[in-house]
Design an enzyme around this catalytic site. Sequence first.
Site, PDB file in Angstrom:
ATOM      1  CG  HIS A  56     -31.728  -0.072  -3.811  1.00 53.94           C
ATOM      2  ND1 HIS A  56     -30.365   0.029  -3.676  1.00 53.94           N
ATOM      3  CD2 HIS A  56     -32.143   1.145  -4.268  1.00 53.94           C
ATOM      4  CE1 HIS A  56     -29.973   1.247  -4.023  1.00 53.94           C
ATOM      5  NE2 HIS A  56     -31.029   1.947  -4.395  1.00 53.94           N
ATOM      6  CG  HIS A  89     -32.775   4.383  -0.650  1.00 52.38           C
ATOM      7  ND1 HIS A  89     -32.780   5.725  -0.949  1.00 52.38           N
ATOM      8  CD2 HIS A  89     -32.379   3.751  -1.786  1.00 52.38           C
ATOM      9  CE1 HIS A  89     -32.405   5.892  -2.221  1.00 52.38           C
ATOM     10  NE2 HIS A  89     -32.160   4.717  -2.740  1.00 52.38           N
ATOM     11  CG  HIS A 129     -33.523   3.325  -6.762  1.00 54.45           C
ATOM     12  ND1 HIS A 129     -33.222   3.984  -5.590  1.00 54.45           N
ATOM     13  CD2 HIS A 129     -34.878   3.355  -6.873  1.00 54.45           C
ATOM     14  CE1 HIS A 129     -34.344   4.389  -5.011  1.00 54.45           C
ATOM     15  NE2 HIS A 129     -35.358   4.017  -5.766  1.00 54.45           N
ATOM     16  CG  HIS A 187     -24.556   7.094  -4.884  1.00 49.32           C
ATOM     17  ND1 HIS A 187     -24.739   7.509  -6.187  1.00 49.32           N
ATOM     18  CD2 HIS A 187     -25.564   6.232  -4.630  1.00 49.32           C
ATOM     19  CE1 HIS A 187     -25.814   6.931  -6.685  1.00 49.32           C
ATOM     20  NE2 HIS A 187     -26.334   6.148  -5.767  1.00 49.32           N
ATOM     21  CG  ASP A 209     -28.372   4.308  -3.130  1.00 52.08           C
ATOM     22  OD1 ASP A 209     -27.146   4.174  -3.246  1.00 52.08           O
ATOM     23  OD2 ASP A 209     -29.122   4.620  -4.074  1.00 52.08           O
ATOM     24  CG  ASP A 236     -28.577   4.797  -9.031  1.00 51.58           C
ATOM     25  OD1 ASP A 236     -29.717   4.367  -8.753  1.00 51.58           O
ATOM     26  OD2 ASP A 236     -27.851   5.357  -8.191  1.00 51.58           O
ATOM     27  CG  HIS A 237     -28.156   0.960  -6.998  1.00 53.44           C
ATOM     28  ND1 HIS A 237     -27.239   0.931  -5.983  1.00 53.44           N
ATOM     29  CD2 HIS A 237     -28.596   2.249  -7.076  1.00 53.44           C
ATOM     30  CE1 HIS A 237     -27.133   2.149  -5.452  1.00 53.44           C
ATOM     31  NE2 HIS A 237     -27.945   2.965  -6.105  1.00 53.44           N
TER      32      HIS A 237
END
Length: 257
Positions: free
Chosen positions: A54, A113, A56, A175, A137, A58-59
């Site tokens: 996805h 999410h 975001h 995570h 996530d 942090d990905h």
Amino acid sequence: MEITRLPALSDNYIFLLFDPQKKIAAVVDPAEAQPVLNCLNRLNAELVAIFNTHHHADHVGGNNSLIRHYPNLCVYASEQDQGRIPGQNVFLKEGDQVEFSDRKAEIYFIPGHTRGHIAYYFPPTNTENSGELFCGDTLFAGGCGRLFEGTPEQMVNSLSKLRALPDQTRVWCAHEYTLSNLKFAVTVDPHNLELQKRVKEVEQLRRENEPTIPSILGIEKQTNPFLRWDHPALQETMGMTDPVRTFAKIRGKKDNF
Ligand code: ZN
Ligand code: FE
């Protein structure tokens, strides 16, 4: 296919898939580039693909820098995330297959999410006895992702697809949230002995600074409250039987935990 877990940022994991014969690698959700580049160096491997779950930061944070180092990269993500994934050049939907090394992954569309979230599932082969699920996530060890762009109904539907996979599937979530997830889980599923056992195991691992990922899907089915919206114990503590409303209530409690 060998899988290496690379810690990144504060609590992310990047997963590097490696074919030792061909010396090629792929990476799932590169939060940042440097840990990936270091690992490729160590393995003397060439990066051929990025698998994003996805959009975001942090990905996908490492995408652009990795593309600069490997301009011919295939960058895979959901067709629903078009315009939100740096460098995306393959647009995936439910039921598509992607190849790496001698393995094929099936694509699951799992919104909730985010509205474009996908999972990559590598079914077991003759030589390897577990399947590998890269679920970003959406499903966490002992928990699930927050509903930023989706409804509880979508999330239940998405998690139902993952829950239907075989028990021995390894769950590579993005995570290290397991301990805090389980501390919440015991508050909504207080009589679950498997869960209590798991809390102790995870506490021990974290005391020794050991990762809790991958987890095993069969254990998630027994202990993760976000896969147990239709279990009588959870329905009883939530005081309702409707699956989606039960899930929504658990998710709401977790948001405020
Ligand atoms: Zn996310
Ligand atoms: Fe994340």
